[in-house]
Design an enzyme around this catalytic site. Structure first.
Site, PDB file in Angstrom:
ATOM      1  N   GLN A   1       9.399   3.274  -0.505  1.00 24.44           N
ATOM      2  CA  GLN A   1       9.638   4.030   0.725  1.00 24.44           C
ATOM      3  C   GLN A   1      11.135   4.118   1.016  1.00 24.44           C
ATOM      4  OE1 GLN A   1       7.005   5.539   2.061  1.00 24.44           O
ATOM      5  NE2 GLN A   1       5.759   4.473   0.534  1.00 24.44           N
TER       6      GLN A   1
ATOM      7  N   TYR B   1       0.804  -1.226   0.000  1.00 23.37           N
ATOM      8  CA  TYR B   1       0.000   0.000   0.000  1.00 23.37           C
ATOM      9  C   TYR B   1       0.833   1.270   0.000  1.00 23.37           C
ATOM     10  CZ  TYR B   1      -4.798  -1.613   1.011  1.00 23.37           C
ATOM     11  OH  TYR B   1      -6.044  -2.146   0.944  1.00 23.37           O
ATOM     12  N   GLU B   2       0.285   2.300  -0.646  1.00 26.09           N
ATOM     13  CA  GLU B   2       0.803   3.678  -0.567  1.00 26.09           C
ATOM     14  C   GLU B   2       2.274   3.785  -0.953  1.00 26.09           C
ATOM     15  OE1 GLU B   2      -1.545   5.603  -0.397  1.00 26.09           O
ATOM     16  OE2 GLU B   2      -2.958   4.092   0.290  1.00 26.09           O
ATOM     17  N   GLY B   3       2.647   3.065  -1.988  1.00 25.51           N
ATOM     18  CA  GLY B   3       4.051   2.994  -2.381  1.00 25.51           C
ATOM     19  C   GLY B   3       4.688   1.814  -1.682  1.00 25.51           C
TER      20      GLY B   3
END
Length: 596
Positions: free
Chosen positions: A449, A442-444
């Protein structure tokens, strides 16, 4: 059947003893009157709601999943989800940290963060519906026009309208620069939006009266790449001038994904066919506006990791104390029983302590980041706001990646502790493994990250933000290093701090010559820095435990044992990580593709 007990004692320890949250909040004018009793009361009631209302639906949601009806394009959530959401709205939980101007309760982010930890432990799939709504109204609050805010925020904060973010398309995931959804300006100031989005969590469901989609799209004259992306508000139902719901908009769900986990959350394919939308913020600067929601979501996903780590630990511990298997290597510990409980075995204890250390380390780190976010938004001193903003920017990738990597490890350890029963659905542990796995994506993804941390957050400013955090660690080392009782914690903390500094310089120098060097080192680098952060908080917690271990409260004795385990068993992982990071990119990139 799994169980869940909100860890209020440790939550209160982190908030009041470790972080001294009441004193921190007194520096922030909007929260100056928020005291420890208020915080405790909110979290105690939140614990009752999460454990009593949301948690019992977790296995039901996993078993039933969401149902898509193709003719009506409607999605039905699992049994009990809608009723629980109504209780959530009636309790005002969605308004907890929202702006009072639009109906919020105006409590600090750190309190909301702690409440959401419990929600994510109780039922990650259910909690994503209100969690995404919170992110959407935060984005609108920061970037929407006064007219849009007045029209949409009160209903979203009340919870009767939910929110989503629509970024991903079938041909592009993280690389949003190649998205194709188009937005055509209309005479009335609105936009006609056409395109296809996939993987949209909570994109369609039956829990709220309206769904407010935040959609990334391109204007006709937009430049190529990420500099040509705009953000639009697209409601499921159009909203009349008086705020009432109008006709159905031309955005609909084309189907739901059949997933490995989080079955109770509808992951939707969304089709926009000339849907009416409204520009949020400036044209061609939509990605900047959406980053408010994306960064909030990254912090939220980190807290999902904490939530699963905590409940995996709780249930593993209960099972390890009850399950009889073999005898202790040093002789029977339960001679009156046919075998000893498996908690007597060293490797079972290793797995339990790993779960416990990562859960409690994540709680300290996650709550501290939330306070820094409160300071970044509300501190009266500009320099303090800037310092907190930099800290949050630096450490957000670690919250998201380190906490979710650890969560997946800890859920798998829980399955291992359960043995064969862990692989069986009725015990619940295999669901936690499946549910938490998405959090690393999720979310990258966590690799993205890692690249963000090393490339954008560290090397891009020559390590300025990292040095700021390093100064915080160094001051603690200097202050506590004179105490002989703290030596077992301070010495390894100082050592990893020094190694991070040297590793950063080495990788940065090599990356200047060959950018692949940063890509090759990034994942290991993030994990090393993650351990630096956890070591700092575990050293601080160890200090408090040493001070109070004579109080007779065995909570502090447990904390001290866990701190020692962390420093002696988990932190040493960094030796291998550093060696891998230093090995360079050649062992990855030298082999020709046709030899794979």
């Amino acid at each position: 059947m799994p169980t869940y007990t909100p860890p209020l004692r440790d939550m209160q320890f982190v908030l009041h003893e470790l972080l001294n949250v009441e004193a921190e909040l007194k520096q922030l004018p909007p929260f100056a009157e928020v005291d420890a009793d208020t915080i405790n009361a909110v979290l105690e009631e939140g614990g009752k709601f999460t454990a009593g209302v949301v948690f019992p639906l977790n296995q039901i949601g996993d078993k039933e999943g969401c149902t898509f009806d193709a003719p009506s394009k409607a999605v039905t959530t699992p049994t009990g989800f809608k009723a629980a959401y109504q209780q959530y709205c009636e309790g005002g939980w969605g308004a907890l940290a929202a702006d009072p101007e639009y109906g919020g309760q105006g409590l600090p982010i750190v309190v909301n963060n702690a409440f959401y930890e419990m929600l994510y432990s109780a039922n990650q799939a259910w909690s994503m519906y209100p969690g995404l709504t919170m992110g959407a109204w935060e984005c609108l609050h920061a970037h929407a026009s006064a007219e849009l805010k007045a029209k949409f925020l009160p209903k979203m904060i009340e919870g009767v309208w939910t929110g989503t973010m629509c970024l991903t398309e079938p041909h592009c995931g993280t690389d949003l620069g190649i998205l194709r959804t188009k937005a055509e300006p209309q005479a009335d100031g609105s936009y006609s939006i056409t395109g296809n989005k996939i993987f949209i969590s909570a994109g369609e469901h039956d829990m709220s009266d309206n769904i407010i989609h935040l959609v990334l799209a391109r204007l006709p004259d937009a430049p190529a790449g990420t500099k040509g992306i705009s953000l639009f508000l697209v409601p499921k139902f159009k909203v009349n001038a008086d705020g009432s719901i109008g006709e159905r908009n031309t955005i609909h769900c084309g189907g739901i994904e059949h997933k490995m986990g989080i079955h109770g959350n509808a992951t939707c394919q969304m089709v926009l066919d000339g849907a009416e939308g409204y520009l949020v913020g400036e044209a061609n600067r939509g990605l900047n506006a959406m980053f408010v929601m994306m960064n909030g979501a990254r912090l939220g996903v980190g807290m999902m990791g904490l939530g699963i780590t905590e409940i995996a630990y709780q249930n593993s511990l209960t099972y390890a104390k009850e399950r009889l298997q073999s005898r202790s290597l040093t002789g029977p510990k339960a001679p009156d029983k046919a075998a000893d409980p498996i908690i007597v075995h060293p490797d079972v204890r290793r797995m339990l302590l790993t779960q416990k250390a990562y859960a409690e380390g994540a709680r300290a780190f996650g709550y501290w980041i939330a306070i820094e976010l409160d300071k970044a938004q509300n501190h009266p001193d500009e320099a303090t706001r800037k310092a907190s903003q930099d800290t949050v920017a630096l450490l957000t990738p670690i919250v998201k990646a380190f906490m979710t990597d650890n969560s997946f490890e800890c859920a798998n350890l829980g399955m291992q502790i359960y043995g064969g029963h862990g692989f069986i659905a009725e015990w619940g542990m295999e669901q936690y493994v499946r549910d938490t796995r998405i959090n690393q994506i999720y979310e990258g993804t966590n690799t993205i990250q890692s690249l963000d941390l090393l490339g954008r957050k560290v090397l891009a400013d020559q390590g300025a933000k990292l040095k700021q955090f390093g100064k915080l660690v160094a001051e603690f080392i200097e202050r506590e290093g004179i105490d002989p009782k703290m030596d077992e914690f301070i010495t390894p903390l100082a050592d990893i701090g020094d190694k991070v500094q040297k590793l950063t310089m080495e990788v940065g120098f090599k990356a200047m010559q060959n950018p692949d060097e940063a890509g090759a080192a990034a994942v290991d680098y993030l994990r090393v820095v993650g351990h630096l952060v956890y070591a700092y908080f575990w050293a601080r917690m160890a200090k408090l435990a040493l001070q109070k271990q004579g109080s007779g409260d065995r909570f502090y004795e447990s904390k001290l044992h866990t701190a020692r385990f962390y420093f002696q068993r988990l932190l040493p992982e960094t030796a291998a990580l550093i060696r891998r990071a230093r090995s360079g990119s050649a062992n990855l990139m030298a082999m020709p593709e046709d030899l794979f």
